[in-house]
Design a protein around this motif. Structure first.
Motif, PDB file in Angstrom:
ATOM      1  N   ASN A  96      10.742   4.400   6.340  1.00 14.68           N
ATOM      2  CA  ASN A  96       9.364   4.883   6.365  1.00 14.68           C
ATOM      3  C   ASN A  96       8.415   3.884   5.716  1.00 14.68           C
ATOM      4  OD1 ASN A  96       9.948   7.235   7.730  1.00 14.68           O
ATOM      5  ND2 ASN A  96      10.147   8.456   5.879  1.00 14.68           N
ATOM      6  N   ALA A  97       8.839   3.263   4.619  1.00 14.27           N
ATOM      7  CA  ALA A  97       8.010   2.248   3.968  1.00 14.27           C
ATOM      8  C   ALA A  97       7.805   1.057   4.897  1.00 14.27           C
ATOM      9  CB  ALA A  97       8.645   1.801   2.653  1.00 14.27           C
ATOM     10  N   PHE A  98       8.874   0.635   5.561  1.00 14.00           N
ATOM     11  CA  PHE A  98       8.787  -0.470   6.503  1.00 14.00           C
ATOM     12  C   PHE A  98       7.805  -0.143   7.628  1.00 14.00           C
ATOM     13  CE2 PHE A  98      10.171  -2.524  10.421  1.00 14.00           C
ATOM     14  CZ  PHE A  98      10.189  -3.856  10.041  1.00 14.00           C
ATOM     15  N   MET A  99       7.928   1.066   8.199  1.00 11.95           N
ATOM     16  CA  MET A  99       7.049   1.467   9.301  1.00 11.95           C
ATOM     17  C   MET A  99       5.599   1.568   8.838  1.00 11.95           C
ATOM     18  SD  MET A  99       8.764   1.671  12.083  1.00 11.95           S
ATOM     19  CE  MET A  99       7.685   2.618  13.129  1.00 11.95           C
ATOM     20  N   GLU A 100       5.379   2.094   7.657  1.00 15.76           N
ATOM     21  CA  GLU A 100       4.018   2.223   7.136  1.00 15.76           C
ATOM     22  C   GLU A 100       3.381   0.848   6.971  1.00 15.76           C
ATOM     23  OE1 GLU A 100       0.712   4.170   6.511  1.00 15.76           O
ATOM     24  OE2 GLU A 100       2.560   5.221   6.941  1.00 15.76           O
ATOM     25  N   ASN A 101       4.144  -0.092   6.426  1.00 13.97           N
ATOM     26  CA  ASN A 101       3.643  -1.463   6.282  1.00 13.97           C
ATOM     27  C   ASN A 101       3.351  -2.083   7.642  1.00 13.97           C
ATOM     28  OD1 ASN A 101       3.794  -1.406   3.493  1.00 13.97           O
ATOM     29  ND2 ASN A 101       5.844  -2.272   3.437  1.00 13.97           N
ATOM     30  N   TYR A 102       4.208  -1.817   8.601  1.00 13.58           N
ATOM     31  CA  TYR A 102       4.019  -2.355   9.944  1.00 13.58           C
ATOM     32  C   TYR A 102       2.727  -1.811  10.561  1.00 13.58           C
ATOM     33  CZ  TYR A 102       4.591  -3.104  14.907  1.00 13.58           C
ATOM     34  OH  TYR A 102       4.371  -3.449  16.206  1.00 13.58           O
ATOM     35  N   PHE A 103       2.531  -0.500  10.496  1.00 10.83           N
ATOM     36  CA  PHE A 103       1.332   0.085  11.086  1.00 10.83           C
ATOM     37  C   PHE A 103       0.071  -0.337  10.327  1.00 10.83           C
ATOM     38  CE2 PHE A 103       4.383   3.093  13.041  1.00 10.83           C
ATOM     39  CZ  PHE A 103       4.032   2.853  14.359  1.00 10.83           C
ATOM     40  N   ASP A 104       0.157  -0.527   9.019  1.00  8.23           N
ATOM     41  CA  ASP A 104      -0.978  -1.055   8.259  1.00  8.23           C
ATOM     42  C   ASP A 104      -1.341  -2.453   8.746  1.00  8.23           C
ATOM     43  OD1 ASP A 104      -1.126   1.246   6.760  1.00  8.23           O
ATOM     44  OD2 ASP A 104      -0.130   0.399   4.996  1.00  8.23           O
ATOM     45  N   ALA A 105      -0.325  -3.285   8.987  1.00  5.03           N
ATOM     46  CA  ALA A 105      -0.566  -4.644   9.487  1.00  5.03           C
ATOM     47  C   ALA A 105      -1.209  -4.605  10.866  1.00  5.03           C
ATOM     48  CB  ALA A 105       0.748  -5.435   9.528  1.00  5.03           C
ATOM     49  N   LEU A 106      -0.773  -3.683  11.725  1.00  2.05           N
ATOM     50  CA  LEU A 106      -1.391  -3.550  13.045  1.00  2.05           C
ATOM     51  C   LEU A 106      -2.863  -3.169  12.938  1.00  2.05           C
ATOM     52  CD1 LEU A 106       1.262  -1.729  15.270  1.00  2.05           C
ATOM     53  CD2 LEU A 106       0.506  -4.093  15.419  1.00  2.05           C
ATOM     54  N   GLU A 107      -3.152  -2.245  12.047  1.00  2.00           N
ATOM     55  CA  GLU A 107      -4.543  -1.832  11.856  1.00  2.00           C
ATOM     56  C   GLU A 107      -5.397  -2.992  11.362  1.00  2.00           C
ATOM     57  OE1 GLU A 107      -4.669   1.636   9.373  1.00  2.00           O
ATOM     58  OE2 GLU A 107      -3.491   2.818  10.792  1.00  2.00           O
TER      59      GLU A 107
END
Length: 114
Positions: A96-107
């Motif tokens: 979940n932390a990995f995915m959250e960081n990924y989606f933050d980077a996309l934003e």
């Protein structure tokens, strides 16, 4: 509360390498099927394993409930079981932390394009 699955976002990693213990996850956007006292429809985002979504037959347009473990289930199922597995919980937190960081980077990338 029952939610309608309005969108499922699969991660696109491009040329990023996935961790060795990576479990494919999806980000599920939900909207309540009933309004609150103000006439608003609650919206939520849940992240869970893609394979579990498929196994449970959950897809865009499906109704779902959020279990005590934070995962999605079909409404009315009596066989919702939450196992106490600390290794699974740790892996899930890391994912979940990995995915959250990924989606933050996309934003951030989207904001830079504007």
């Amino acid at each position: 509360m029952i939610y309608k699955i309005i969108r499922i976002e699969e991660a696109d990693y491009g040329c990023e390498e996935r961790p060795a213990d990576y479990v494919p996850m999806v980000r599920v956007c939900l909207r309540a099927t009933e309004s609150d006292e103000n006439g608003e429809y609650e919206e939520r985002i849940v992240e869970m394993e893609d394979a579990i979504m498929y196994q449970r037959g959950l897809d865009e347009g499906s109704d779902a409930v959020i279990g005590m473990d934070g995962a999605l289930y079909e409404p009315g199922k009596d066989d919702i079981v939450v196992e106490d597995d600390s290794e699974l919980e740790e892996r899930s937190r890391n994912q979940n932390a990995f995915m959250e960081n990924y989606f933050d980077a996309l934003e951030e990338l989207e904001e830079e394009k504007r």
